[in-house]
Motif scaffolding. Structure first.
Motif, PDB file in Angstrom:
ATOM      1  N   ALA A  45     -79.228  35.976 -54.903  1.00 12.80           N
ATOM      2  CA  ALA A  45     -78.579  36.391 -56.147  1.00 12.80           C
ATOM      3  C   ALA A  45     -79.317  35.906 -57.380  1.00 12.80           C
ATOM      4  O   ALA A  45     -79.382  36.600 -58.394  1.00 12.80           O
ATOM      5  CB  ALA A  45     -77.134  35.901 -56.161  1.00 12.80           C
ATOM      6  N   ALA A  46     -79.868  34.689 -57.313  1.00 10.24           N
ATOM      7  CA  ALA A  46     -80.611  34.166 -58.460  1.00 10.24           C
ATOM      8  C   ALA A  46     -81.846  35.013 -58.740  1.00 10.24           C
ATOM      9  O   ALA A  46     -82.172  35.297 -59.899  1.00 10.24           O
ATOM     10  CB  ALA A  46     -81.012  32.710 -58.200  1.00 10.24           C
ATOM     11  N   ALA A  47     -82.537  35.431 -57.672  1.00  7.36           N
ATOM     12  CA  ALA A  47     -83.706  36.300 -57.849  1.00  7.36           C
ATOM     13  C   ALA A  47     -83.292  37.637 -58.428  1.00  7.36           C
ATOM     14  O   ALA A  47     -83.967  38.188 -59.312  1.00  7.36           O
ATOM     15  CB  ALA A  47     -84.412  36.487 -56.509  1.00  7.36           C
ATOM     16  N   LEU A  48     -82.191  38.176 -57.935  1.00  2.41           N
ATOM     17  CA  LEU A  48     -81.712  39.459 -58.453  1.00  2.41           C
ATOM     18  C   LEU A  48     -81.388  39.355 -59.938  1.00  2.41           C
ATOM     19  O   LEU A  48     -81.761  40.235 -60.730  1.00  2.41           O
ATOM     20  CB  LEU A  48     -80.473  39.898 -57.677  1.00  2.41           C
ATOM     21  CG  LEU A  48     -79.763  41.142 -58.230  1.00  2.41           C
ATOM     22  CD1 LEU A  48     -80.679  42.353 -58.214  1.00  2.41           C
ATOM     23  CD2 LEU A  48     -78.479  41.417 -57.460  1.00  2.41           C
ATOM     24  N   ALA A  49     -80.692  38.292 -60.333  1.00  2.00           N
ATOM     25  CA  ALA A  49     -80.338  38.137 -61.744  1.00  2.00           C
ATOM     26  C   ALA A  49     -81.590  38.087 -62.615  1.00  2.00           C
ATOM     27  O   ALA A  49     -81.633  38.696 -63.706  1.00  2.00           O
ATOM     28  CB  ALA A  49     -79.506  36.872 -61.933  1.00  2.00           C
ATOM     29  N   LYS A  50     -82.625  37.412 -62.123  1.00  2.00           N
ATOM     30  CA  LYS A  50     -83.863  37.322 -62.908  1.00  2.00           C
ATOM     31  C   LYS A  50     -84.539  38.675 -63.002  1.00  2.00           C
ATOM     32  O   LYS A  50     -85.010  39.079 -64.075  1.00  2.00           O
ATOM     33  CB  LYS A  50     -84.800  36.295 -62.279  1.00  2.00           C
ATOM     34  CG  LYS A  50     -86.032  36.000 -63.119  1.00  2.00           C
ATOM     35  CD  LYS A  50     -86.721  34.717 -62.683  1.00  2.00           C
ATOM     36  CE  LYS A  50     -87.838  34.335 -63.650  1.00  2.00           C
ATOM     37  NZ  LYS A  50     -88.410  33.013 -63.346  1.00  2.00           N
ATOM     38  N   VAL A  51     -84.601  39.410 -61.892  1.00  2.79           N
ATOM     39  CA  VAL A  51     -85.242  40.730 -61.913  1.00  2.79           C
ATOM     40  C   VAL A  51     -84.485  41.675 -62.833  1.00  2.79           C
ATOM     41  O   VAL A  51     -85.093  42.447 -63.586  1.00  2.79           O
ATOM     42  CB  VAL A  51     -85.346  41.301 -60.487  1.00  2.79           C
ATOM     43  CG1 VAL A  51     -85.751  42.773 -60.519  1.00  2.79           C
ATOM     44  CG2 VAL A  51     -86.350  40.503 -59.660  1.00  2.79           C
ATOM     45  N   LEU A  52     -83.165  41.633 -62.810  1.00  2.25           N
ATOM     46  CA  LEU A  52     -82.376  42.495 -63.703  1.00  2.25           C
ATOM     47  C   LEU A  52     -82.720  42.213 -65.166  1.00  2.25           C
ATOM     48  O   LEU A  52     -82.844  43.147 -65.975  1.00  2.25           O
ATOM     49  CB  LEU A  52     -80.889  42.274 -63.468  1.00  2.25           C
ATOM     50  CG  LEU A  52     -80.294  42.895 -62.205  1.00  2.25           C
ATOM     51  CD1 LEU A  52     -78.889  42.360 -61.960  1.00  2.25           C
ATOM     52  CD2 LEU A  52     -80.261  44.418 -62.312  1.00  2.25           C
ATOM     53  N   ARG A  53     -82.884  40.936 -65.502  1.00  2.00           N
ATOM     54  CA  ARG A  53     -83.187  40.594 -66.893  1.00  2.00           C
ATOM     55  C   ARG A  53     -84.602  41.007 -67.301  1.00  2.00           C
ATOM     56  O   ARG A  53     -84.868  41.213 -68.487  1.00  2.00           O
ATOM     57  CB  ARG A  53     -83.015  39.083 -67.105  1.00  2.00           C
ATOM     58  CG  ARG A  53     -81.585  38.603 -66.967  1.00  2.00           C
ATOM     59  CD  ARG A  53     -81.444  37.126 -67.347  1.00  2.00           C
ATOM     60  NE  ARG A  53     -80.083  36.652 -67.151  1.00  2.00           N
ATOM     61  CZ  ARG A  53     -79.685  35.932 -66.109  1.00  2.00           C
ATOM     62  NH1 ARG A  53     -80.574  35.584 -65.168  1.00  2.00           N
ATOM     63  NH2 ARG A  53     -78.434  35.533 -65.998  1.00  2.00           N
ATOM     64  N   LEU A  54     -85.501  41.140 -66.321  1.00  2.00           N
ATOM     65  CA  LEU A  54     -86.905  41.442 -66.629  1.00  2.00           C
ATOM     66  C   LEU A  54     -87.269  42.906 -66.395  1.00  2.00           C
ATOM     67  O   LEU A  54     -88.355  43.332 -66.786  1.00  2.00           O
ATOM     68  CB  LEU A  54     -87.823  40.566 -65.763  1.00  2.00           C
ATOM     69  CG  LEU A  54     -87.685  39.058 -65.931  1.00  2.00           C
ATOM     70  CD1 LEU A  54     -88.615  38.340 -64.950  1.00  2.00           C
ATOM     71  CD2 LEU A  54     -87.985  38.631 -67.365  1.00  2.00           C
ATOM     72  N   HIS A  55     -86.417  43.651 -65.747  1.00  2.00           N
ATOM     73  CA  HIS A  55     -86.750  45.023 -65.374  1.00  2.00           C
ATOM     74  C   HIS A  55     -86.961  45.880 -66.626  1.00  2.00           C
ATOM     75  O   HIS A  55     -86.176  45.821 -67.571  1.00  2.00           O
ATOM     76  CB  HIS A  55     -85.635  45.632 -64.516  1.00  2.00           C
ATOM     77  CG  HIS A  55     -86.071  46.796 -63.701  1.00  2.00           C
ATOM     78  ND1 HIS A  55     -86.329  48.037 -64.261  1.00  2.00           N
ATOM     79  CD2 HIS A  55     -86.306  46.934 -62.370  1.00  2.00           C
ATOM     80  CE1 HIS A  55     -86.691  48.883 -63.296  1.00  2.00           C
ATOM     81  NE2 HIS A  55     -86.679  48.235 -62.142  1.00  2.00           N
ATOM     82  N   PRO A  56     -88.038  46.695 -66.662  1.00  2.00           N
ATOM     83  CA  PRO A  56     -88.295  47.514 -67.858  1.00  2.00           C
ATOM     84  C   PRO A  56     -87.193  48.506 -68.188  1.00  2.00           C
ATOM     85  O   PRO A  56     -87.052  48.903 -69.348  1.00  2.00           O
ATOM     86  CB  PRO A  56     -89.619  48.222 -67.525  1.00  2.00           C
ATOM     87  CG  PRO A  56     -89.774  48.109 -66.047  1.00  2.00           C
ATOM     88  CD  PRO A  56     -89.100  46.839 -65.645  1.00  2.00           C
ATOM     89  N   ALA A  57     -86.404  48.912 -67.208  1.00  2.00           N
ATOM     90  CA  ALA A  57     -85.289  49.819 -67.506  1.00  2.00           C
ATOM     91  C   ALA A  57     -84.284  49.174 -68.438  1.00  2.00           C
ATOM     92  O   ALA A  57     -83.568  49.878 -69.167  1.00  2.00           O
ATOM     93  CB  ALA A  57     -84.601  50.242 -66.214  1.00  2.00           C
ATOM     94  N   PHE A  58     -84.226  47.837 -68.457  1.00  2.00           N
ATOM     95  CA  PHE A  58     -83.251  47.112 -69.269  1.00  2.00           C
ATOM     96  C   PHE A  58     -83.911  46.295 -70.372  1.00  2.00           C
ATOM     97  O   PHE A  58     -83.329  45.322 -70.859  1.00  2.00           O
ATOM     98  CB  PHE A  58     -82.396  46.215 -68.369  1.00  2.00           C
ATOM     99  CG  PHE A  58     -81.592  46.969 -67.348  1.00  2.00           C
ATOM    100  CD1 PHE A  58     -80.870  48.094 -67.705  1.00  2.00           C
ATOM    101  CD2 PHE A  58     -81.562  46.557 -66.018  1.00  2.00           C
ATOM    102  CE1 PHE A  58     -80.127  48.798 -66.773  1.00  2.00           C
ATOM    103  CE2 PHE A  58     -80.821  47.255 -65.076  1.00  2.00           C
ATOM    104  CZ  PHE A  58     -80.106  48.387 -65.455  1.00  2.00           C
TER     105      PHE A  58
END
Length: 417
Positions: free
Chosen positions: A290-303
């Motif tokens: 979950a921690a990795a997912l939260a980081k990817v969500l914050r860094l993803h270019p879509a967002f």
């Protein structure tokens, strides 16, 4: 507004920026497959021409302003190419030669796009290397100098089949060259919220290279840039993703019914969303929790960038299991433009499912709440993995899906100031 990339170190940013450039290029590997199915090869070619002609002049000028790339000569044109999702480093291995202010050459030692298209046959190679590249190379160069022209020396189809370099081009600036009229719908992208998004300036006190005002370099070594400059570059590249997709959106909508266009846009985002999150996770050495997912969500270019897309990511533990929550706000430029985040609603979460499964194939999404202010989604981890989305599998056809960047050492200056 602060950038979400502020959470990364300088070395992490130097790894991430080329990944963002490559994933921006792979947007078309996702999107064009669905246009081909709906409109055929001719329609696909027309959409590709329109999307790049509408987007690349806008984001080229943005990057030039951000990094103090001044002047209107071929060296400035080539600097723009090096920071363009149309030419991600190494995957599209551009090699440059500057003769003088008005004359230059480049060739490609490796072309990942050609590697993807050659197996499809000569007609598709001609569509990409002739029909699409002629107007789109010019459109990008014209953003720097309205009298520039890019013309081929040789290009595919390759004869012999393993010819190197794969193509070669000249760039000439001549006041006698009359610039073409802008596309009729240029305002659609040029007048978008994405085009007008204001980002934080680069901190001149931050250690490292703060701009690209110096000589044209053979390669950009991103670790040489300051942390502040890398944050700005990352945010600008994310805007390139959105601007290209807005061009794609305009081109598809002009040729299909509204419901067909919306379906194609969602499929395009689904395909690239999953592959991008997978590459971000691997590039930064993250896990699959979950921690990795939260980081990817914050860094993803879509967002991203934060000044364009309003999201909040949080995590909590329920019943011994970690839960990630994503809130997507409606009061932001991305929603006004109808960009990727605007395509999500309670009945259409496939792009987000693909994105989270790029981190862990067991993640799945569910709507927590819907309101005037936004959509809140929770992401949980199932006991068994889900099957990869067809759209992601189509995008994975590209050799860029598994492409690995290498350290080329210190770059060489190609111009003398």
């Amino acid at each position: 507004m602060n950038s979400r990339f502020n959470s990364l170190t300088r070395s992490e940013l130097a790894l991430l920026v080329p990944e963002l450039l490559l994933c921006g290029h792979l947007i078309d590997r996702s999107g064009m497959a669905h246009v081909l199915g709906a409109l055929g090869r001719g329609g696909m070619t027309a959409v590709a021409i329109d999307e790049w002609r509408l987007a690349s002049p806008v984001y080229t000028r943005r990057m030039q302003r951000a990094l103090d790339i001044t002047g209107d000569g071929v060296d400035a044109i080539f600097k723009g190419f090096q920071l363009d999702i149309g030419a991600p480093p190494q995957f599209m291995d551009f090699r440059y030669r500057v003769i003088d202010h008005d004359h230059g050459e480049f060739h490609l030692d490796h072309c990942g796009a050609l590697a993807d298209v050659e197996p499809m046959g000569t007609e598709f190679v001609v569509s990409m290397c002739h029909d699409i590249e002629d107007p789109t190379f010019d459109a990008t160069a014209l953003a720097t100098n309205p009298h520039a022209r890019v013309r081929p020396v040789h290009r595919p189809p390759r004869e012999p089949a393993d010819r190197r370099p794969v193509c070669a081009w000249t760039v000439t600036i001549d006041p006698a060259h009359e610039p073409p009229a802008p596309p009729d719908d240029a305002h659609v992208v040029a007048g978008s919220e994405a085009a007008a998004t204001v980002l934080a300036p680069i901190d001149p006190e931050d250690p490292g290279q703060q701009d690209y005002s110096g000589p044209l370099l053979s390669d950009l070594r991103f670790e040489d840039f300051s942390r502040s400059a890398l944050i700005r570059i990352a945010d600008e590249v994310c805007l390139q993703h959105h601007l290209l997709t807005l061009g794609y959106k305009a081109a598809v909508e002009a040729r299909t019914k509204p419901e067909t266009a919306l379906d194609i846009l969602r499929k395009q985002w689904t395909g690239i969303a999953g592959l991008t999150s997978e590459r971000i996770r691997k590039a930064l050495g993250l896990g699959d929790d979950a921690a990795a997912l939260a980081k990817v969500l914050r860094l993803h270019p879509a967002f991203n960038p934060a000044a364009y897309v309003d999201i909040e990511v949080s995590s909590e533990t329920i019943g011994g299991r970690q839960l990630v929550e994503l809130r997507i706000g409606r009061a932001c430029g991305a929603m006004d433009d109808g960009a990727w985040p605007a395509l999500l609603d309670p009945e259409h979460l496939a792009p987000l499912d693909a994105l989270v499964r790029g981190v862990n194939p067991r993640f799945h999404t569910a709507v927590r709440s819907v309101g005037e202010c936004g959509l809140t989604v929770e992401i949980r981890c199932a006991d068994l993995p889900f099957r990869e989305a067809d759209e992601v599998a189509i995008t994975r056809f590209s050799s860029g899906a598994a492409f690995t960047f290498t350290d080329r050492g210190a770059p060489l200056p190609l111009t003398v100031l």
